[in-house]
Design a protein around this motif. Structure first.
Motif, mmCIF file in Angstrom:
data_model
loop_
_atom_site.group_PDB
_atom_site.id
_atom_site.type_symbol
_atom_site.label_atom_id
_atom_site.label_comp_id
_atom_site.label_asym_id
_atom_site.label_seq_id
_atom_site.Cartn_x
_atom_site.Cartn_y
_atom_site.Cartn_z
ATOM 1 N N ASP A 99 -0.533 1.398 6.022
ATOM 2 C CA ASP A 99 -0.904 0.901 4.698
ATOM 3 C C ASP A 99 -0.484 1.826 3.561
ATOM 4 O O ASP A 99 -0.791 1.563 2.404
ATOM 5 C CB ASP A 99 -2.418 0.649 4.624
ATOM 6 N N GLN A 100 0.221 2.903 3.878
ATOM 7 C CA GLN A 100 0.702 3.784 2.823
ATOM 8 C C GLN A 100 1.717 3.030 1.965
ATOM 9 O O GLN A 100 2.502 2.228 2.472
ATOM 10 C CB GLN A 100 1.393 5.009 3.420
ATOM 11 N N GLU A 101 1.720 3.340 0.697
ATOM 12 C CA GLU A 101 2.643 2.686 -0.219
ATOM 13 C C GLU A 101 4.087 2.974 0.201
ATOM 14 O O GLU A 101 4.457 4.118 0.441
ATOM 15 C CB GLU A 101 2.397 3.202 -1.642
ATOM 16 N N GLY A 102 4.874 1.918 0.311
ATOM 17 C CA GLY A 102 6.293 2.059 0.620
ATOM 18 C C GLY A 102 6.628 2.157 2.094
ATOM 19 O O GLY A 102 7.789 2.041 2.473
ATOM 20 N N ILE A 103 5.633 2.361 2.961
ATOM 21 C CA ILE A 103 5.915 2.576 4.387
ATOM 22 C C ILE A 103 6.361 1.277 5.066
ATOM 23 O O ILE A 103 7.081 1.308 6.054
ATOM 24 C CB ILE A 103 4.709 3.222 5.112
ATOM 25 N N ASP A 104 5.964 0.123 4.504
ATOM 26 C CA ASP A 104 6.341 -1.156 5.117
ATOM 27 C C ASP A 104 7.858 -1.330 5.186
ATOM 28 O O ASP A 104 8.367 -2.033 6.050
ATOM 29 C CB ASP A 104 5.680 -2.339 4.409
#
Length: 147
Positions: A99-104
């Motif tokens: 759920d970290q920003e940008g990790i997707d």
């Protein structure tokens, strides 16, 4: 007289909301775990890409542990992963919160569709994968690959 279930009390309701779940977990850095444990907390997509490149280029044994703070099976598996990483100090374990920003942006190409997921690397290549909180399979896989 229809009886509805009682409402979930506020302390429990917080557990089931992902934004509040992070408040329930201790915020300690895994990169400085005691006992020489090789557990590293990956904090961004850039760190993930750098870690993956290092594992592939330098061909050292590693595990990428994909997890989320709101995930009950992940909460169950996390202490086991920490313990196992202490038992195999020559194996670096990278803990990645999905759920970290940008990790997707890095998860799609890896086929991460559920958590917990563990990718085991040997000689720069993915050697095995576990999806779900299967402690016995984790122990067996680590013994087979890293003993």
């Amino acid at each position: 007289s229809s009886s509805s279930p009682p409402p979930i009390p506020p302390p429990l309701r917080r557990i089931f909301t992902s934004s509040a779940a992070s408040l329930l977990l201790p915020s300690r850095s895994f990169s400085a775990a005691p006992g020489g444990s090789g557990l590293v907390l990956v904090k961004s997509a850039e760190e993930f890409k750098d870690s993956m490149k290092k594992v592939q280029d330098e061909k050292f044994p590693a595990i990428f542990y994909f997890t989320a703070v709101w995930c009950p099976p992940c909460k169950y598996l996390s202490p086991v992963v920490e313990k196992m990483s202490g038992m195999y100090p020559h194996v670096t374990t990278y803990k990645v919160d999905i759920d970290q920003e940008g990790i997707d942006s890095v998860l799609g190409p890896l086929g991460i569709s559920s958590v917990p997921t563990l990718h085991f690397f040997q000689n720069g290549q993915k050697a095995s994968e576990i999806i779900g909180a299967d402690v016995r399979q984790l122990e067996t896989t680590m013994e087979k690959l890293y003993k």
